[in-house]
Design a protein around this motif. Sequence first.
Motif, mmCIF file in Angstrom:
data_model
loop_
_atom_site.group_PDB
_atom_site.id
_atom_site.type_symbol
_atom_site.label_atom_id
_atom_site.label_comp_id
_atom_site.label_asym_id
_atom_site.label_seq_id
_atom_site.Cartn_x
_atom_site.Cartn_y
_atom_site.Cartn_z
ATOM 1 N N ARG A 90 1.281 -1.590 0.002
ATOM 2 C CA ARG A 90 0.122 -2.222 -0.633
ATOM 3 C C ARG A 90 -0.738 -1.182 -1.346
ATOM 4 N N ARG A 91 -0.810 0.003 -0.777
ATOM 5 C CA ARG A 91 -1.565 1.080 -1.416
ATOM 6 C C ARG A 91 -0.827 1.561 -2.678
ATOM 7 N N PHE A 92 0.469 1.769 -2.576
ATOM 8 C CA PHE A 92 1.271 2.295 -3.680
ATOM 9 C C PHE A 92 1.287 1.330 -4.856
ATOM 10 N N PHE A 93 1.378 0.038 -4.577
ATOM 11 C CA PHE A 93 1.466 -0.961 -5.634
ATOM 12 C C PHE A 93 0.105 -1.540 -6.026
ATOM 13 N N LYS A 94 -0.953 -0.844 -5.679
ATOM 14 C CA LYS A 94 -2.301 -1.145 -6.157
ATOM 15 C C LYS A 94 -2.707 -2.585 -5.868
ATOM 16 N N CYS A 95 -2.757 -2.918 -4.588
ATOM 17 C CA CYS A 95 -3.059 -4.290 -4.189
ATOM 18 C C CYS A 95 -4.500 -4.490 -3.727
ATOM 19 N N GLY A 96 -5.357 -3.507 -3.985
ATOM 20 C CA GLY A 96 -6.747 -3.646 -3.608
ATOM 21 C C GLY A 96 -7.519 -4.539 -4.559
ATOM 22 N N PRO A 97 -8.749 -4.893 -4.219
ATOM 23 C CA PRO A 97 -9.580 -5.743 -5.086
ATOM 24 C C PRO A 97 -9.729 -5.141 -6.478
ATOM 25 N N GLY A 98 -9.421 -5.942 -7.485
ATOM 26 C CA GLY A 98 -9.554 -5.504 -8.864
ATOM 27 C C GLY A 98 -8.395 -4.694 -9.389
ATOM 28 N N GLU A 99 -7.421 -4.355 -8.526
ATOM 29 C CA GLU A 99 -6.262 -3.594 -8.975
ATOM 30 C C GLU A 99 -5.175 -4.536 -9.495
ATOM 31 N N TYR A 100 -4.179 -3.965 -10.192
ATOM 32 C CA TYR A 100 -3.213 -4.818 -10.871
ATOM 33 C C TYR A 100 -2.334 -5.625 -9.916
ATOM 34 N N GLY A 101 -2.163 -5.154 -8.678
ATOM 35 C CA GLY A 101 -1.362 -5.907 -7.716
ATOM 36 C C GLY A 101 -2.198 -6.671 -6.711
ATOM 37 N N GLU A 102 -3.441 -6.952 -7.065
ATOM 38 C CA GLU A 102 -4.384 -7.574 -6.136
ATOM 39 C C GLU A 102 -3.787 -8.806 -5.465
ATOM 40 N N GLU A 103 -3.913 -8.825 -4.143
ATOM 41 C CA GLU A 103 -3.527 -9.958 -3.299
ATOM 42 C C GLU A 103 -2.022 -10.121 -3.109
ATOM 43 N N ASP A 104 -1.197 -9.212 -3.653
ATOM 44 C CA ASP A 104 0.230 -9.297 -3.361
ATOM 45 C C ASP A 104 0.446 -8.997 -1.877
ATOM 46 N N LEU A 105 1.453 -9.612 -1.305
ATOM 47 C CA LEU A 105 1.744 -9.479 0.118
ATOM 48 C C LEU A 105 3.045 -8.710 0.325
ATOM 49 N N PHE A 106 3.027 -7.756 1.242
ATOM 50 C CA PHE A 106 4.200 -6.944 1.541
ATOM 51 C C PHE A 106 4.571 -7.067 3.010
ATOM 52 N N LEU A 107 5.873 -6.986 3.265
ATOM 53 C CA LEU A 107 6.383 -7.030 4.624
ATOM 54 C C LEU A 107 6.769 -5.644 5.135
ATOM 55 N N GLY A 108 6.839 -4.673 4.228
ATOM 56 C CA GLY A 108 7.184 -3.319 4.642
ATOM 57 C C GLY A 108 8.679 -3.071 4.726
ATOM 58 N N ILE A 109 9.448 -3.718 3.854
ATOM 59 C CA ILE A 109 10.899 -3.525 3.814
ATOM 60 C C ILE A 109 11.215 -2.583 2.664
ATOM 61 N N ARG A 110 11.968 -1.539 2.933
ATOM 62 C CA ARG A 110 12.267 -0.530 1.924
ATOM 63 C C ARG A 110 13.307 -1.041 0.925
ATOM 64 N N VAL A 111 13.285 -0.476 -0.280
ATOM 65 C CA VAL A 111 14.175 -0.930 -1.353
ATOM 66 C C VAL A 111 15.654 -0.841 -0.955
ATOM 67 N N PRO A 112 16.134 0.252 -0.341
ATOM 68 C CA PRO A 112 17.550 0.259 0.060
ATOM 69 C C PRO A 112 17.915 -0.877 1.015
ATOM 70 N N GLN A 113 16.974 -1.262 1.863
ATOM 71 C CA GLN A 113 17.225 -2.392 2.756
ATOM 72 C C GLN A 113 17.307 -3.696 1.981
ATOM 73 N N VAL A 114 16.448 -3.843 0.967
ATOM 74 C CA VAL A 114 16.496 -5.043 0.133
ATOM 75 C C VAL A 114 17.824 -5.107 -0.616
ATOM 76 N N ARG A 115 18.268 -3.971 -1.136
ATOM 77 C CA ARG A 115 19.541 -3.947 -1.873
ATOM 78 C C ARG A 115 20.721 -4.257 -0.943
ATOM 79 N N LYS A 116 20.636 -3.813 0.291
ATOM 80 C CA LYS A 116 21.690 -4.141 1.249
ATOM 81 C C LYS A 116 21.720 -5.644 1.514
ATOM 82 N N LEU A 117 20.549 -6.248 1.626
ATOM 83 C CA LEU A 117 20.491 -7.711 1.781
ATOM 84 C C LEU A 117 21.108 -8.413 0.575
ATOM 85 N N ALA A 118 20.848 -7.883 -0.620
ATOM 86 C CA ALA A 118 21.400 -8.491 -1.835
ATOM 87 C C ALA A 118 22.925 -8.458 -1.812
#
Length: 236
Positions: free
Chosen positions: A25-53
């Motif tokens: 959430r910090r990396f993807f700028k999800c704070g108030p007024g930031e470009y990713g505001e209110e996005d929700l993350f589960l904390g799954i890393r990209v390699p894990q997502v690609r393995k699921l794919a």
Amino acid sequence: MEPSLAAVWAEIDALKDEEQAVQARRFFKCGPGEYGEEDLFLGIRVPQVRKLAGAYAGLSLEEVSSLLRSPYHEARLLALILLVKRYRRADTATQERIYHLYLDHTAYINNWDLVDTSAEHIVGAWLLDRSPAPLLALSGSDSLWERRIAMMATFHFIKQGRFETSLVLARRLLGDHHDLIHKAVGWMLREIGNRNRAVEEDFLREHYRSMPRTMLRYAIEKFPEALRQAYLKGRL
């Protein structure tokens, strides 16, 4: 057994990591007024997502669409990776269906990693030998992400040695207010230069004095240092 959406969500639930989610959430700028505001993350890393794919490549397009509409960023990333995989092996009719599905869901493709993972491989691939009008329309959107989709889709064209649409969009986006568009345009100009320096420099000589600084820096990143400094100091 056929893959199921319920099975995907069970695996997603097992992989979630709150500490990693906080960092995301910090990396993807999800704070108030930031470009990713209110996005929700589960904390799954990209390699894990690609393995699921890889494990769930057999999900139907309806099930993938459901993932793409998820409030959770990683589920949307998974959906987009699945769509890219499906597009590459699909017949023309299915490719067209995926292209339209993508454009119908741009509200959910709402961070730079989601755009950059998918736009060139679906939108760019579909439009390569077709009218660029949809990209021109997207480039004029009020949505930051639709404008970035337009620019990043042209990466597919650039890899084929076709630069004109990228240059047209770059001109249209010179006055864009957002840093993420400046970066995307500069990046695509740099990619053009990696293949044909003369084409990039023709564009730069006409526009470099009026380009946003970030855009210019991205565009000239790989130039020899003396030439890079000449552009930065306006001495060409």
